[in-house]
Design an enzyme around this catalytic site. Sequence first.
Site, PDB file in Angstrom:
ATOM      1  CG  ASP A   1      -2.282   0.504   0.987  1.00  0.00           C
ATOM      2  OD1 ASP A   1      -2.382   1.607   0.426  1.00  0.00           O
ATOM      3  OD2 ASP A   1      -3.257  -0.182   1.340  1.00  0.00           O
TER       4      ASP A   1
ATOM      5  CG  ASP B   1      -4.570   5.704   0.941  1.00  0.00           C
ATOM      6  OD1 ASP B   1      -5.463   4.875   1.143  1.00  0.00           O
ATOM      7  OD2 ASP B   1      -4.498   6.794   1.545  1.00  0.00           O
TER       8      ASP B   1
ATOM      9  CD  GLU C   1      -8.865   4.762  -1.781  1.00  0.00           C
ATOM     10  OE1 GLU C   1      -9.814   4.451  -1.063  1.00  0.00           O
ATOM     11  OE2 GLU C   1      -7.876   5.398  -1.360  1.00  0.00           O
TER      12      GLU C   1
ATOM     13  CG  HIS D   1      -9.184  -1.288   4.071  1.00  0.00           C
ATOM     14  ND1 HIS D   1      -8.916  -1.276   2.722  1.00  0.00           N
ATOM     15  CD2 HIS D   1      -8.807  -0.086   4.540  1.00  0.00           C
ATOM     16  CE1 HIS D   1      -8.372  -0.119   2.405  1.00  0.00           C
ATOM     17  NE2 HIS D   1      -8.293   0.626   3.488  1.00  0.00           N
ATOM     18  CG  ASP D   2     -11.539   2.189   3.288  1.00  0.00           C
ATOM     19  OD1 ASP D   2     -11.071   2.122   4.442  1.00  0.00           O
ATOM     20  OD2 ASP D   2     -10.887   2.629   2.318  1.00  0.00           O
TER      21      ASP D   2
HETATM   22  C1  NOJ Z   1      -8.221   5.338   1.862  1.00  0.00           C
HETATM   23  C2  NOJ Z   1      -7.958   4.123   2.690  1.00  0.00           C
HETATM   24  O1  NOJ Z   1      -8.469   2.999   2.029  1.00  0.00           O
HETATM   25  C3  NOJ Z   1      -8.600   4.363   4.028  1.00  0.00           C
HETATM   26  O2  NOJ Z   1      -8.630   3.226   4.843  1.00  0.00           O
HETATM   27  C4  NOJ Z   1      -7.861   5.488   4.696  1.00  0.00           C
HETATM   28  O3  NOJ Z   1      -8.517   5.842   5.897  1.00  0.00           O
HETATM   29  C5  NOJ Z   1      -7.796   6.733   3.808  1.00  0.00           C
HETATM   30  N1  NOJ Z   1      -7.509   6.427   2.434  1.00  0.00           N
HETATM   31  C6  NOJ Z   1      -6.732   7.670   4.292  1.00  0.00           C
HETATM   32  O4  NOJ Z   1      -5.461   7.114   4.045  1.00  0.00           O
END
Ligand code: NOJ
Length: 536
Positions: free
Chosen positions: A98, A194, A236, A312-313
């Site tokens: 990541d 990210d 992302e 994970h989000d």
């Molecule tokens: C996206 C990530 O997937 C998330 O988990 C994170 O809180 C934010 N970016 C900030 O890095």
Amino acid sequence: MQKHWWHKATIYQIYPKSFMDSNGDGIGDLKGITSKLDYLQKLGITALWLSPVYDSPMDDNGYDIANYEAIADIFGDMSDMDELLAEAKKRDIQIVMDLVVNHTSDEHAWFIEARENPESPERDFYIWRDKPNELVSIFSGSAWEYDEPSGQYYLHFFSKKQPDLNWENPQLRQKVYDMMNFWIDKGIGGFRMDVIDMIGKIPDQLIDTNGPRLHDYIKEMNQASFGKHDLLTVGETWGATPEIAKQYSNPDNQELSMVFQFEHIGLQHKPDSPKWEYEKELDVSALKAIFNKWQTELELGQGWNSLFWNNHDLPRILSMWGDTGVYREKSAKALAILLHLMRGTPYIYQGEEIGMTNYPFRTLEELNDIESLNYAKEALEKGASIEVIMDQIRQVGRDNARTPMQWDTSKNAGFSISDKTWLPVNPNYKDINVESALANPESIFYTYQKLVALRKTQDWLVDADFELLETAEKVFAYIRKTEDSSYLVVVNLSAQEQDFCYDFDRAEVVIANTELEPIADQGKLQAWDAICVKVK
Ligand code: NOJ
């Protein structure tokens, strides 16, 4: 067009705090991951994407990095990382790291220096202003934090412990590329980037994503680091349209392999509303229209899709759009078959392959996620009831995806021998766990295993066109067509019987969660039926 290994790959995402605890402290770690490589090899995946394992105060569970070239103590040390890389390599598994370079932790040496010494070069690695403007943080409240000693505010689009980096500074950019090369030299398989679409921000113009220099930075990054190697890079990009996604992933542009777009995930909340205004009822017509657009626009050679339901989000897809009751297994297989046979690189999030579900959170004390906790605080202050807030968190809070992996029926689902795990284990672990899944040849696991194997061996999954079929509303059917063969994928995204008439004469089943004959004979799909056939 040059094909890469990741065109035929399936990627498995690991959230390290929750995968496997090897030292009994209730938190997953690198040795724990290494101990489970044989399991991942059995699933057949080509690469692991590791959510951050770097040194971090864990304000956002590692997405706040204090040192990019060191491992957080809770996960082990660099020798554990090297061991994981070596053991993964033996099993032909790549490790995708990541890359979190929109921001660092406020405990990173650069930020400490920037704060303590406003005359230092590091000061300009971050974004300082005399006055805040109306930008708000994604984790609630203003995006600006006052720094008393220097009398200035710094920008943080996430928590105040995650100051945003200033990508306009060329020295900072070079330091990021050097760090990427440090990891590339270790033999990693790529980077998941990210919130990469935020690095071109222009705060004074209230531009957060898709800033004017964004693609220049990515091209420069490509040239200065991974472009010389055959690596997987996935950005992302919450704000990507197909046009923008093609800009990133068209091989001629020399930017990234692919991006994560989130348009389908947007159906999980009410239109133009924050995620907390969730929408559980799946609008199948809208889902079909969205996938049809992305599948047809990102043609091979013009761009490339990533395919995912979970990360994970996000809430667990089974709890959101599948069925957690009698059709848990069948709906999980249906969702997997629907997604994995499209054009793009599929991603599996840990536990998805055994049908893990959301956690029945009852109190704020059971939570860890800073986004949910900040939201709850703000919503309570505005007068929302705790019942409503807890319901929202149960449906869409990020901790749902982050509870420990369920390995077996022993204490803590075999995740840890500790008396307390960092997040609670889902009480359904006696029914939903890896051990039972492996013991049952009909389990969700084996559907995923077969999908992963198909991805590796069937060229049509990469090459074939995509054509959406007109069907009953709750039925999602498409044809993948190459010059010499056609494949039909048809899925009933509901628990109700649906009409589906098709001439299945001489059709050969490729993968299914049901039998072909009744569908062919009756022209009906039963609850959550999903089938892929080669058609003549
Ligand atoms: C996206 C990530 O997937 C998330 O988990 C994170 O809180 C934010 N970016 C900030 O890095």
